[in-house]
Design a protein around this motif. Structure first.
Motif, PDB file in Angstrom:
ATOM      1  N   GLN A 173       4.304 -26.413  28.755  1.00 43.31           N
ATOM      2  CA  GLN A 173       4.081 -25.006  28.839  1.00 43.31           C
ATOM      3  C   GLN A 173       3.658 -24.625  27.174  1.00 43.31           C
ATOM      4  N   PHE A 174       4.604 -25.363  26.312  1.00 45.21           N
ATOM      5  CA  PHE A 174       4.219 -25.250  24.725  1.00 45.21           C
ATOM      6  C   PHE A 174       2.848 -25.686  24.764  1.00 45.21           C
ATOM      7  N   LEU A 175       2.343 -26.909  25.177  1.00 49.95           N
ATOM      8  CA  LEU A 175       1.064 -27.581  24.758  1.00 49.95           C
ATOM      9  C   LEU A 175       0.023 -26.501  25.324  1.00 49.95           C
ATOM     10  N   LEU A 176       0.294 -25.860  26.554  1.00 48.14           N
ATOM     11  CA  LEU A 176      -0.710 -24.950  27.020  1.00 48.14           C
ATOM     12  C   LEU A 176      -0.935 -23.740  26.176  1.00 48.14           C
ATOM     13  N   LYS A 177       0.373 -23.054  25.769  1.00 50.35           N
ATOM     14  CA  LYS A 177       0.447 -21.956  24.976  1.00 50.35           C
ATOM     15  C   LYS A 177      -0.219 -22.096  23.547  1.00 50.35           C
ATOM     16  N   SER A 179      -2.730 -24.443  22.845  1.00 53.61           N
ATOM     17  CA  SER A 179      -4.082 -24.655  23.060  1.00 53.61           C
ATOM     18  C   SER A 179      -4.598 -23.083  23.251  1.00 53.61           C
ATOM     19  N   SER A 180      -3.970 -22.433  24.120  1.00 53.28           N
ATOM     20  CA  SER A 180      -4.517 -21.210  24.324  1.00 53.28           C
ATOM     21  C   SER A 180      -4.457 -20.028  23.048  1.00 53.28           C
ATOM     22  N   ALA A 181      -3.536 -20.245  22.305  1.00 49.21           N
ATOM     23  CA  ALA A 181      -3.381 -19.625  21.023  1.00 49.21           C
ATOM     24  C   ALA A 181      -4.519 -19.758  19.889  1.00 49.21           C
ATOM     25  N   ILE A 182      -4.825 -21.274  19.817  1.00 46.66           N
ATOM     26  CA  ILE A 182      -5.610 -22.065  19.149  1.00 46.66           C
ATOM     27  C   ILE A 182      -7.172 -21.509  19.163  1.00 46.66           C
ATOM     28  N   GLN A 183      -7.420 -21.436  20.777  1.00 47.40           N
ATOM     29  CA  GLN A 183      -8.685 -21.044  21.181  1.00 47.40           C
ATOM     30  C   GLN A 183      -8.987 -19.588  20.820  1.00 47.40           C
ATOM     31  N   GLY A 184      -7.675 -18.869  21.249  1.00 47.08           N
ATOM     32  CA  GLY A 184      -7.943 -17.209  21.117  1.00 47.08           C
ATOM     33  C   GLY A 184      -8.176 -17.017  19.395  1.00 47.08           C
ATOM     34  N   ASP A 185      -7.644 -17.918  18.758  1.00 45.56           N
ATOM     35  CA  ASP A 185      -7.804 -17.388  17.236  1.00 45.56           C
ATOM     36  C   ASP A 185      -9.219 -17.833  16.841  1.00 45.56           C
ATOM     37  N   GLN A 186      -9.818 -18.979  17.515  1.00 45.61           N
ATOM     38  CA  GLN A 186     -11.046 -19.477  17.049  1.00 45.61           C
ATOM     39  C   GLN A 186     -12.053 -17.883  17.508  1.00 45.61           C
ATOM     40  N   VAL A 187     -11.685 -17.725  18.693  1.00 45.19           N
ATOM     41  CA  VAL A 187     -12.785 -16.604  19.138  1.00 45.19           C
ATOM     42  C   VAL A 187     -12.522 -15.291  18.851  1.00 45.19           C
ATOM     43  N   ALA A 188     -11.241 -14.774  18.535  1.00 40.69           N
ATOM     44  CA  ALA A 188     -10.882 -13.474  18.126  1.00 40.69           C
ATOM     45  C   ALA A 188     -10.486 -13.426  16.982  1.00 40.69           C
ATOM     46  N   ILE A 235       9.185 -18.600  23.606  1.00 42.71           N
ATOM     47  CA  ILE A 235      10.136 -19.731  23.050  1.00 42.71           C
ATOM     48  C   ILE A 235       9.897 -20.785  23.869  1.00 42.71           C
ATOM     49  N   PHE A 236      10.292 -22.005  23.563  1.00 44.40           N
ATOM     50  CA  PHE A 236      10.059 -23.414  24.159  1.00 44.40           C
ATOM     51  C   PHE A 236      11.131 -24.446  23.677  1.00 44.40           C
ATOM     52  N   ARG A 237      11.668 -25.181  24.573  1.00 41.50           N
ATOM     53  CA  ARG A 237      12.541 -26.285  24.264  1.00 41.50           C
ATOM     54  C   ARG A 237      11.485 -27.492  24.477  1.00 41.50           C
ATOM     55  N   ILE A 238      11.033 -28.233  23.333  1.00 39.05           N
ATOM     56  CA  ILE A 238      10.131 -29.233  23.316  1.00 39.05           C
ATOM     57  C   ILE A 238      10.704 -30.506  23.181  1.00 39.05           C
ATOM     58  N   GLY A 239      11.879 -30.774  23.263  1.00 41.89           N
ATOM     59  CA  GLY A 239      12.546 -31.855  23.015  1.00 41.89           C
ATOM     60  C   GLY A 239      14.408 -31.838  23.189  1.00 41.89           C
ATOM     61  N   GLY A 240      14.863 -32.945  23.051  1.00 49.06           N
ATOM     62  CA  GLY A 240      16.405 -32.887  23.095  1.00 49.06           C
ATOM     63  C   GLY A 240      17.006 -31.906  22.214  1.00 49.06           C
ATOM     64  N   ASP A 241      16.634 -31.759  21.131  1.00 45.88           N
ATOM     65  CA  ASP A 241      17.169 -30.724  19.954  1.00 45.88           C
ATOM     66  C   ASP A 241      16.255 -29.941  19.256  1.00 45.88           C
ATOM     67  N   GLU A 242      14.813 -30.035  19.749  1.00 45.16           N
ATOM     68  CA  GLU A 242      13.629 -29.207  19.319  1.00 45.16           C
ATOM     69  C   GLU A 242      13.360 -28.080  19.995  1.00 45.16           C
ATOM     70  N   PHE A 243      13.151 -27.262  19.348  1.00 43.00           N
ATOM     71  CA  PHE A 243      12.466 -25.854  19.932  1.00 43.00           C
ATOM     72  C   PHE A 243      11.311 -25.441  19.148  1.00 43.00           C
ATOM     73  N   ALA A 244      10.491 -24.490  19.799  1.00 41.30           N
ATOM     74  CA  ALA A 244       9.100 -24.080  19.222  1.00 41.30           C
ATOM     75  C   ALA A 244       9.154 -22.352  19.535  1.00 41.30           C
ATOM     76  N   ILE A 245       8.615 -21.528  18.485  1.00 44.29           N
ATOM     77  CA  ILE A 245       8.305 -20.391  18.984  1.00 44.29           C
ATOM     78  C   ILE A 245       6.828 -20.174  18.583  1.00 44.29           C
ATOM     79  N   ILE A 246       5.897 -19.705  19.364  1.00 44.52           N
ATOM     80  CA  ILE A 246       4.385 -19.468  19.196  1.00 44.52           C
ATOM     81  C   ILE A 246       4.287 -17.596  19.565  1.00 44.52           C
ATOM     82  N   THR A 247       3.819 -16.932  18.624  1.00 43.41           N
ATOM     83  CA  THR A 247       3.367 -15.559  18.792  1.00 43.41           C
ATOM     84  C   THR A 247       2.054 -15.577  18.254  1.00 43.41           C
ATOM     85  N   THR A 248       1.187 -14.609  18.903  1.00 42.30           N
ATOM     86  CA  THR A 248      -0.514 -14.375  18.701  1.00 42.30           C
ATOM     87  C   THR A 248      -0.238 -12.871  18.701  1.00 42.30           C
ATOM     88  N   ASP A 249      -1.501 -12.326  18.251  1.00 43.75           N
ATOM     89  CA  ASP A 249      -1.848 -10.869  18.220  1.00 43.75           C
ATOM     90  C   ASP A 249      -2.475 -10.574  19.700  1.00 43.75           C
TER      91      ASP A 249
END
Length: 250
Positions: A173-177, A179-188, A235-249
């Motif tokens: 889900q992190f990778l999908l989010k 990718s979507s955020a990057i594409q959205g940034d390029q467009v908008a 918020i994502f758990r992407i590995g054993g002790d790895e987390f990530a946060i993505i936000t967009t406008d």
């Protein structure tokens, strides 16, 4: 009265009696098969329904009544039964039904209802249109309880998309989010941020205190991340002790 006329009357009475007997036998046969059909519907847990057009007069099999938790034989009012559907399902049903009638076709729909007994259920509706001289006169089909199937499917989707321990979205889900955020940034030309978190000293916790303690540590970290970020979907758990946060406008 002539003997010839008497014979003719006798013959007609005999024919009438034979036809009455045949009609009675056919009625009994029809009643028998109708009973079998109804029992089969109950055993198979498939409700049969039909609605006359344009009068909107409903006819349900016994199992359809059971499905909606309505006493069998209760007088049906379509507006009353339609109110059982959740707002989203009702809107979709009205649209599908209208389109099917206009196109003289059919449809299949999975809809959520609240029964007359207050239970939440998911049902699968199939519908076909019957026409006479290209004029729709009847819509009919089946209704089946798919609540257990729906719950199982949703659980499978949850397992595929979320980390069971922390309840956070997983790496896929992190990778999908992302990718979507990057594409959205390029467009908008939107703005946002990506925060990657890697816990220091986590392995010694597992080694010294055991995996149960390590799991509790991961849960605590996820709870703290949730407390500072209002949307858990970011918020994502992407590995054993790895987390990530993505936000967009966007």
């Amino acid at each position: 009265m002539s003997s010839q006329l008497q014979k003719e009357i006798k013959r007609l009475r005999q024919e009438l009696a034979e036809k009455e007997k045949l009609i009675k036998e056919q009625a009994q046969t029809f009643s028998h098969y109708k009973k079998i059909y109804g029992q089969s519907s109950i055993v198979a847990q498939i409700g049969i329904w039909e609605c006359a057009l344009p009068t909107e007069e409903l006819t349900w099999s016994d199992y359809t009544y059971d499905l909606f938790e309505l006493p069998r034989g209760t007088r049906l009012d379509r507006s009353h039964t339609l109110a059982c559907y959740t707002e989203a399902s009702r809107a979709e049903l009205v649209k599908r039904r209208s389109d099917a009638i206009a196109a003289r076709s059919g449809f299949t729909l999975e809809a959520e209802i609240i029964t007359f007994g207050g239970k939440s259920r998911w049902i699968r509706i199939t519908a076909s249109i019957e026409c006479q001289n290209d004029i729709p006169v009847r819509i009919f089909g089946m209704k089946q309880d798919i609540t257990d199937q729906k719950l199982s499917f949703d659980h499978m989707m949850y397992l595929a998309e979320y980390d069971q321990m922390t309840g956070l979205a997983n790496k896929s889900q992190f990778l999908l989010k992302l990718s979507s955020a990057i594409q959205g940034d390029q467009v908008a030309s939107g703005h946002g941020y990506l925060l990657l978190i890697d816990l220091d000293g986590f392995k010694p916790i597992n080694d010294e205190y055991g995996h149960i303690a390590g799991d509790e540590c991961l849960k605590e970290i996820s709870n703290r991340l949730k407390s500072i970020n209002h949307s858990y979907k970011e918020i994502f758990r992407i590995g054993g002790d790895e987390f990530a946060i993505i936000t967009t406008d966007s």
